[in-house]
Design a protein around this motif. Structure first.
Motif, short mmCIF file in Angstrom:
data_model
loop_
_atom_site.label_atom_id
_atom_site.label_comp_id
_atom_site.label_asym_id
_atom_site.label_seq_id
_atom_site.Cartn_x
_atom_site.Cartn_y
_atom_site.Cartn_z
N TYR A 124 0.82 -1.21 0.00
CA TYR A 124 0.00 0.00 0.00
C TYR A 124 0.86 1.26 0.00
N ASP A 125 1.93 1.23 0.81
CA ASP A 125 2.84 2.38 0.87
C ASP A 125 3.32 2.75 -0.53
N VAL A 126 3.68 1.70 -1.29
CA VAL A 126 4.24 1.94 -2.62
C VAL A 126 3.16 2.38 -3.60
N LEU A 127 2.06 1.64 -3.64
CA LEU A 127 1.07 1.88 -4.68
C LEU A 127 0.21 3.11 -4.43
N SER A 128 0.16 3.58 -3.19
CA SER A 128 -0.67 4.75 -2.90
C SER A 128 0.07 6.04 -3.23
N ASP A 129 1.37 5.93 -3.50
CA ASP A 129 2.15 7.11 -3.84
C ASP A 129 2.42 7.10 -5.35
N ALA A 130 1.98 8.14 -6.03
CA ALA A 130 2.03 8.15 -7.50
C ALA A 130 3.45 7.94 -8.03
N THR A 131 4.42 8.60 -7.43
CA THR A 131 5.80 8.50 -7.91
C THR A 131 6.34 7.08 -7.69
N GLN A 132 6.12 6.58 -6.48
CA GLN A 132 6.63 5.24 -6.18
C GLN A 132 5.95 4.18 -7.05
N ARG A 133 4.64 4.39 -7.28
CA ARG A 133 3.91 3.42 -8.10
C ARG A 133 4.47 3.40 -9.52
N GLN A 134 4.77 4.58 -10.01
CA GLN A 134 5.32 4.67 -11.37
C GLN A 134 6.66 3.94 -11.44
N GLN A 135 7.52 4.20 -10.44
CA GLN A 135 8.83 3.52 -10.40
C GLN A 135 8.65 2.02 -10.33
N TYR A 136 7.68 1.60 -9.50
CA TYR A 136 7.45 0.17 -9.32
C TYR A 136 6.98 -0.46 -10.63
N ASP A 137 6.06 0.23 -11.30
CA ASP A 137 5.53 -0.29 -12.57
C ASP A 137 6.64 -0.42 -13.62
N GLY A 175 19.17 -2.04 -7.43
CA GLY A 175 18.97 -3.47 -7.61
C GLY A 175 17.52 -3.86 -7.82
N GLY A 176 16.76 -2.99 -8.42
CA GLY A 176 15.39 -3.36 -8.75
C GLY A 176 14.47 -3.36 -7.56
N ALA A 177 13.38 -4.05 -7.68
CA ALA A 177 12.32 -3.96 -6.69
C ALA A 177 12.60 -4.81 -5.46
N GLN A 178 13.57 -5.69 -5.56
CA GLN A 178 13.83 -6.63 -4.47
C GLN A 178 14.12 -5.91 -3.15
N GLY A 179 13.17 -5.87 -2.30
CA GLY A 179 13.39 -5.30 -0.98
C GLY A 179 13.28 -3.79 -0.93
N PHE A 180 13.29 -3.16 -2.11
CA PHE A 180 13.20 -1.70 -2.11
C PHE A 180 11.98 -1.29 -2.91
N GLY A 181 10.89 -1.12 -2.28
CA GLY A 181 9.65 -0.80 -2.99
C GLY A 181 9.57 0.64 -3.40
N GLY A 182 10.23 1.51 -2.72
CA GLY A 182 10.06 2.91 -3.04
C GLY A 182 11.02 3.78 -2.26
N PHE A 183 10.84 5.05 -2.44
CA PHE A 183 11.78 6.00 -1.89
C PHE A 183 11.83 5.98 -0.36
N SER A 184 10.66 5.84 0.26
CA SER A 184 10.66 5.91 1.72
C SER A 184 11.45 4.74 2.31
N ASP A 185 11.38 3.58 1.65
CA ASP A 185 12.16 2.44 2.14
C ASP A 185 13.65 2.67 2.00
N ILE A 186 14.02 3.28 0.88
CA ILE A 186 15.45 3.55 0.67
C ILE A 186 15.94 4.50 1.73
N GLY A 240 15.73 17.01 -2.84
CA GLY A 240 14.41 16.96 -3.46
C GLY A 240 13.40 16.57 -2.41
N ASN A 241 12.25 16.13 -2.83
CA ASN A 241 11.23 15.72 -1.88
C ASN A 241 11.56 14.35 -1.31
N ILE A 242 11.51 14.23 0.00
CA ILE A 242 11.79 12.95 0.65
C ILE A 242 10.57 12.56 1.45
N MET A 243 10.20 11.27 1.33
CA MET A 243 9.07 10.79 2.13
C MET A 243 9.59 10.40 3.50
#
Ligand SMILES: [Zn+2]
Ligand SMILES: [Zn+2]
Length: 371
Positions: free
Chosen positions: A51-64, A72-83, A173-176
């Motif tokens: 939900y964290d990833v898909l509810s955020d437009a930027t993260q969802r786009q990156q994920y898609d 290293g791709g999506a493995q373990g890193f769904g989006g910016f806030s996780d990084i 830039g913008n950080i979650m």
């Protein structure tokens, strides 16, 4: 790692609203406070993360597009806030791990009790009945914190994640960032009807009676750790430990050096000269003592295995008896005459400096420093 869309049970084309609805539904089923199985807790984390990833437009786009570039791709890193959380120890913005809400259950505090024991109790060990003022599980709610017949409900503000995500402007830039939800204090659920007995704490203060085994050989300052005998935690979390700090009371006759017991025996001059057999009462019963003819002051008689039972290992220490020869201070006329006559026939040199005797002083130290 399962596909985020599959985890939430939505189509790849789902709208933000549909994603939110799907998440709320799953969170109500899987939140750890509602569904305590480990399986549900794991799924809840996955669902929250998706939900964290898909509810955020930027993260969802990156994920898609196949995950975050350069990490290293999506493995373990769904989006910016996780990084961001990976870089900053998983505690961005002072919150929790982002995906998992805080559990109400926490380990209870440790407790410390002081116990005084007599030296004779230390020889073989003893039992004590103790009362401790502690926190125990609330019997009304059994640690659930809820009034009987009610349950926690998923927090409306954070939808069960316990975290509020915010975009913060920075040089990068913008950080979650995420911070604990103020409404549920990071638990992800709120308790609409707190248990009246414990005021929603899941535990109450009480005096608990307990029997404690104090093993032989304990000494002042030793702390015995009784695992799980401390306070129960909030919301029925695991108990802390109870520590018993030992103080061995002073004894007027017997003292202690490790596992040995030390004592002084006063021997009348005549017995020291001629020798005698006596029976003395020690901390654990009678001790036959053979005082040899010609016994000197500061001699130490060791009675094997009559000391303190060892705390670690097996067997007992020794009973060490320091001899103090008592010279008469008052003689009547007849006694004085006999001693004077004895002096006339007893050949001994007058007092003189003798050869230094290391052993004598070692014995004296042994007897007096340890008392
Ligand atoms: Zn209660
Ligand atoms: Zn909340």
């Amino acid at each position: 790692m399962a596909d985020h869309y599959e985890v939430l049970g939505v189509e790849k084309t789902a709208t933000t609203d549909e994603i939110k609805k799907a998440y709320r539904k799953l969170a109500r089923e899987l939140h750890p406070d509602v569904n305590p199985t480990p399986d549900a807790s794991e799924r809840f984390k996955d669902v929250t993360h998706a939900y964290d990833v898909l509810s955020d437009a930027t993260q969802r786009q990156q994920y898609d597009q196949g995950g975050s570039q350069g990490f290293g791709g999506a493995q373990g890193f769904g989006g910016f806030s996780d990084i961001f959380e990976t870089f900053f120890g998983g505690n961005a913005g002072g919150g929790g791990s982002g995906a998992a809400p805080r559990s109400r259950k926490e380990r209870g505090g440790d407790a410390l009790l002081r116990v005084e024991v007599e030296l004779d109790e230390v020889v073989f060990g003893t039992k004590r009945e103790m009362e401790i003022n502690t926190a125990v599980l609330c019997e009304t709610c059994d640690g659930s914190c809820c009034a009987p017949g009610t349950r926690p409900v998923v927090c409306d503000i954070c939808h069960g994640s316990g975290q509020i995500q915010r975009a913060v402007r920075s040089l990068l830039g913008n950080i979650m960032t995420s911070s604990p939800c103020g409404t549920c204090r990071g638990f992800g659920t709120v308790i609409p009807n707190p248990c009246p007995t414990c005021a929603g704490q899941g535990r109450v203060r009480a005096t608990r009676k307990m029997k404690v085994d104090i093993p032989a050989g304990v000494d002042t300052g030793l702390r015995l750790q009784l695992q799980g005998q401390g306070e129960v935690g909030p919301a029925g979390g695991p108990n802390g430990d109870l520590f018993l700090e030992i103080k061995v009371r002073h004894h007027d006759i017997f003292s202690r050096n490790g596992d040995d017991i030390l004592a002084t025996v006063e021997v009348p001059m005549v017995d020291a000269i001629l020798g005698t057999k006596v029976t003395l009462t020690s901390l654990d019963g009678d001790v036959p003592l053979d005082i040899k003819a010609g016994t000197q002051s500061a001699e130490v008689i060791t009675v094997k295995d009559r000391g303190i039972t060892k705390l670690r290992g097996t067997g007992r220490g020794d009973l060490k008896i320091g001899i103090q020869v008592v010279t008469p201070t008052k003689l009547n006329g007849k006694e004085r005459e006999i001693v004077e006559n004895f002096g006339k026939v007893y050949s001994a040199p007058p007092p003189y400096f003798a050869q230094f005797q290391q052993g004598l002083f070692a014995k004296l130290r042994d007897r007096f420093l340890n008392v």
